[in-house]
Design a protein around this motif. Structure first.
Motif, mmCIF file in Angstrom:
data_model
loop_
_atom_site.group_PDB
_atom_site.id
_atom_site.type_symbol
_atom_site.label_atom_id
_atom_site.label_comp_id
_atom_site.label_asym_id
_atom_site.label_seq_id
_atom_site.Cartn_x
_atom_site.Cartn_y
_atom_site.Cartn_z
ATOM 1 N N VAL A 10 25.320 66.182 37.330
ATOM 2 C CA VAL A 10 24.737 67.062 36.316
ATOM 3 C C VAL A 10 23.837 68.105 36.974
ATOM 4 C CG1 VAL A 10 23.130 67.166 34.368
ATOM 5 C CG2 VAL A 10 24.886 65.378 34.441
ATOM 6 N N LEU A 11 22.961 67.662 37.879
ATOM 7 C CA LEU A 11 22.059 68.586 38.574
ATOM 8 C C LEU A 11 22.840 69.592 39.411
ATOM 9 C CD1 LEU A 11 19.119 66.299 39.735
ATOM 10 C CD2 LEU A 11 19.016 68.165 38.082
ATOM 11 N N LYS A 12 23.911 69.116 40.061
ATOM 12 C CA LYS A 12 24.695 69.999 40.923
ATOM 13 C C LYS A 12 25.302 71.147 40.126
ATOM 14 C CE LYS A 12 28.640 68.545 42.744
ATOM 15 N NZ LYS A 12 29.572 67.854 43.676
ATOM 16 N N TYR A 13 25.930 70.827 38.996
ATOM 17 C CA TYR A 13 26.601 71.880 38.235
ATOM 18 C C TYR A 13 25.623 72.715 37.407
ATOM 19 C CZ TYR A 13 30.944 70.129 40.002
ATOM 20 O OH TYR A 13 31.956 69.758 40.854
ATOM 21 N N ALA A 14 24.500 72.134 37.043
ATOM 22 C CA ALA A 14 23.442 72.937 36.412
ATOM 23 C C ALA A 14 22.915 73.954 37.419
ATOM 24 C CB ALA A 14 22.310 72.040 35.926
ATOM 25 N N GLY A 15 22.788 73.525 38.676
ATOM 26 C CA GLY A 15 22.358 74.433 39.735
ATOM 27 C C GLY A 15 23.350 75.555 39.965
ATOM 28 N N VAL A 16 24.635 75.217 39.928
ATOM 29 C CA VAL A 16 25.672 76.236 40.104
ATOM 30 C C VAL A 16 25.585 77.277 38.984
ATOM 31 C CG1 VAL A 16 28.162 76.650 39.980
ATOM 32 C CG2 VAL A 16 27.278 74.797 41.410
ATOM 33 N N ALA A 17 25.469 76.798 37.742
ATOM 34 C CA ALA A 17 25.399 77.716 36.599
ATOM 35 C C ALA A 17 24.172 78.619 36.698
ATOM 36 C CB ALA A 17 25.376 76.921 35.296
ATOM 37 N N TYR A 18 23.040 78.037 37.075
ATOM 38 C CA TYR A 18 21.814 78.829 37.156
ATOM 39 C C TYR A 18 21.879 79.842 38.295
ATOM 40 C CZ TYR A 18 16.848 79.947 36.900
ATOM 41 O OH TYR A 18 15.656 80.603 36.766
ATOM 42 N N LEU B 48 24.150 85.024 47.589
ATOM 43 C CA LEU B 48 23.701 83.898 46.777
ATOM 44 C C LEU B 48 24.897 83.113 46.248
ATOM 45 C CD1 LEU B 48 21.084 82.631 45.749
ATOM 46 C CD2 LEU B 48 21.230 84.099 43.741
ATOM 47 N N LEU B 49 25.922 83.830 45.800
ATOM 48 C CA LEU B 49 27.135 83.156 45.340
ATOM 49 C C LEU B 49 27.850 82.459 46.491
ATOM 50 C CD1 LEU B 49 28.553 85.814 42.839
ATOM 51 C CD2 LEU B 49 27.455 83.632 42.277
ATOM 52 N N ALA B 50 27.830 83.094 47.677
ATOM 53 C CA ALA B 50 28.465 82.484 48.851
ATOM 54 C C ALA B 50 27.778 81.177 49.236
ATOM 55 C CB ALA B 50 28.456 83.462 50.020
ATOM 56 N N SER B 51 26.469 81.066 48.937
ATOM 57 C CA SER B 51 25.742 79.838 49.275
ATOM 58 C C SER B 51 26.220 78.649 48.449
ATOM 59 C CB SER B 51 24.236 80.039 49.078
ATOM 60 O OG SER B 51 23.906 80.091 47.702
ATOM 61 N N LEU B 52 27.027 78.903 47.410
ATOM 62 C CA LEU B 52 27.579 77.821 46.590
ATOM 63 C C LEU B 52 28.821 77.185 47.217
ATOM 64 C CD1 LEU B 52 27.333 79.482 43.055
ATOM 65 C CD2 LEU B 52 25.914 77.628 43.950
ATOM 66 N N TRP B 53 29.351 77.796 48.266
ATOM 67 C CA TRP B 53 30.588 77.288 48.880
ATOM 68 C C TRP B 53 30.505 75.816 49.265
ATOM 69 C CZ3 TRP B 53 35.489 78.271 49.077
ATOM 70 C CH2 TRP B 53 36.280 77.714 50.067
ATOM 71 N N PRO B 54 29.409 75.351 49.902
ATOM 72 C CA PRO B 54 29.339 73.919 50.235
ATOM 73 C C PRO B 54 29.388 73.016 49.005
ATOM 74 C CG PRO B 54 27.675 75.159 51.449
ATOM 75 C CD PRO B 54 28.267 76.088 50.434
ATOM 76 N N VAL B 55 28.863 73.485 47.876
ATOM 77 C CA VAL B 55 28.895 72.680 46.649
ATOM 78 C C VAL B 55 30.327 72.462 46.217
ATOM 79 C CG1 VAL B 55 28.220 72.595 44.220
ATOM 80 C CG2 VAL B 55 26.639 73.542 45.916
ATOM 81 N N PHE B 56 31.147 73.516 46.233
ATOM 82 C CA PHE B 56 32.535 73.386 45.811
ATOM 83 C C PHE B 56 33.364 72.613 46.846
ATOM 84 C CE2 PHE B 56 31.260 77.232 43.400
ATOM 85 C CZ PHE B 56 31.442 76.704 42.131
ATOM 86 N N ILE C 121 17.495 71.787 41.265
ATOM 87 C CA ILE C 121 18.928 72.067 41.114
ATOM 88 C C ILE C 121 19.449 72.917 42.275
ATOM 89 C CG2 ILE C 121 18.993 71.793 38.604
ATOM 90 C CD1 ILE C 121 18.802 74.855 38.373
ATOM 91 N N ASN C 122 18.667 72.995 43.338
ATOM 92 C CA ASN C 122 19.030 73.781 44.520
ATOM 93 C C ASN C 122 19.790 72.884 45.497
ATOM 94 O OD1 ASN C 122 19.209 75.357 46.802
ATOM 95 N ND2 ASN C 122 17.013 75.606 47.073
ATOM 96 N N ALA C 123 21.069 73.181 45.703
ATOM 97 C CA ALA C 123 21.917 72.327 46.562
ATOM 98 C C ALA C 123 21.360 72.225 47.982
ATOM 99 C CB ALA C 123 23.339 72.869 46.582
ATOM 100 N N LYS C 124 20.932 73.352 48.563
ATOM 101 C CA LYS C 124 20.384 73.315 49.918
ATOM 102 C C LYS C 124 19.090 72.506 49.947
ATOM 103 C CE LYS C 124 18.797 76.059 53.846
ATOM 104 N NZ LYS C 124 18.398 77.379 54.364
ATOM 105 N N GLY C 125 18.312 72.606 48.874
ATOM 106 C CA GLY C 125 17.078 71.825 48.790
ATOM 107 C C GLY C 125 17.349 70.333 48.847
#
Length: 200
Positions: free
Chosen positions: A74-82, A189-197, A118-122
């Motif tokens: 939930v936190l991961k995808y909430a972070g992505v949306a935000y 900022l969008l590129a920083s989401l790559w590890p999440v996906f 909700i910050n993946a890198k955090g």
């Protein structure tokens, strides 16, 4: 205290704090758009919010995520949306005149502090800090050391990124240049989401 482990932790923290990530990209853009002084609440929110997160997870909050792994999702995808929302807001940002009424404004202290959750890198930093460097000292002093170093390095890195953005203001003077810069920051900022996906 293991001095070699302490040195390793400091090196890990320096790399993680100072390298580009969602927080630093947003600070760079905010420094350019709003100036260093108006970005200070954002700096403080990141620094204190992240240090609080290390302390909370280190003192046992992390067991909640082990017990209820769905919370991590939930936190991961909430972070992505935000982050997608923030990227759009940054991309549309232009230069702000000192006398201009801008209702969006820079991120607030509480907004920046809550964003850490909700910050993946955090989360990568928190988990690495708590698990890999738990032997830095006996509990709970290991958590105290990690929190204090996080406050110090967080203040230095966040201030440096915000100052860098602010220093670009005399260089990027035209609205088009600022808009182009912010579009690049939004793309990063969008590129920083790559590890999440990749982890999905």
């Amino acid at each position: 205290m293991s001095h070699s482990l302490l040195i390793a932790f400091v090196m890990f923290a320096v790399v993680m704090f100072f390298t580009p990530g969602p927080n630093n990209i947003m600070l760079l853009s905010s420094g350019l758009t709003y100036g260093f002084r108006r970005t200070l609440p954002h700096v403080a929110g990141i620094t204190i919010g992240f240090a609080f997160m290390i302390g909370a997870v280190g003192l046992g909050l992390g067991t909640i995520f082990i017990t209820y792994p769905v919370l991590q999702t939930v936190l991961k995808y909430a972070g992505v949306a935000y982050l997608v929302y923030l990227a759009a807001a940054i991309a549309m940002s232009g230069p702000v005149a000192p006398d201009q009424d801008n209702r969006r404004g820079p991120m607030t202290f509480w907004g920046a502090a809550m964003f850490q959750w909700i910050n993946a890198k955090g989360w990568v930093m928190v988990i690495g800090t708590i698990t890999a460097y738990a032997g830095i000292a006996g509990f709970p002093w290991n958590i105290v050391i990690q929190v204090m170093l996080s406050l110090l390095l967080g203040t230095l890195s966040c201030s440096a990124w915000a100052l860098f953005g602010s220093a670009l203001r005399p260089v990027l003077t035209s609205p088009k240049a600022v808009r182009a810069f912010n579009i690049v920051m939004a793309a990063l900022l969008l590129a920083s989401l790559w590890p999440v996906f990749m982890d999905a």
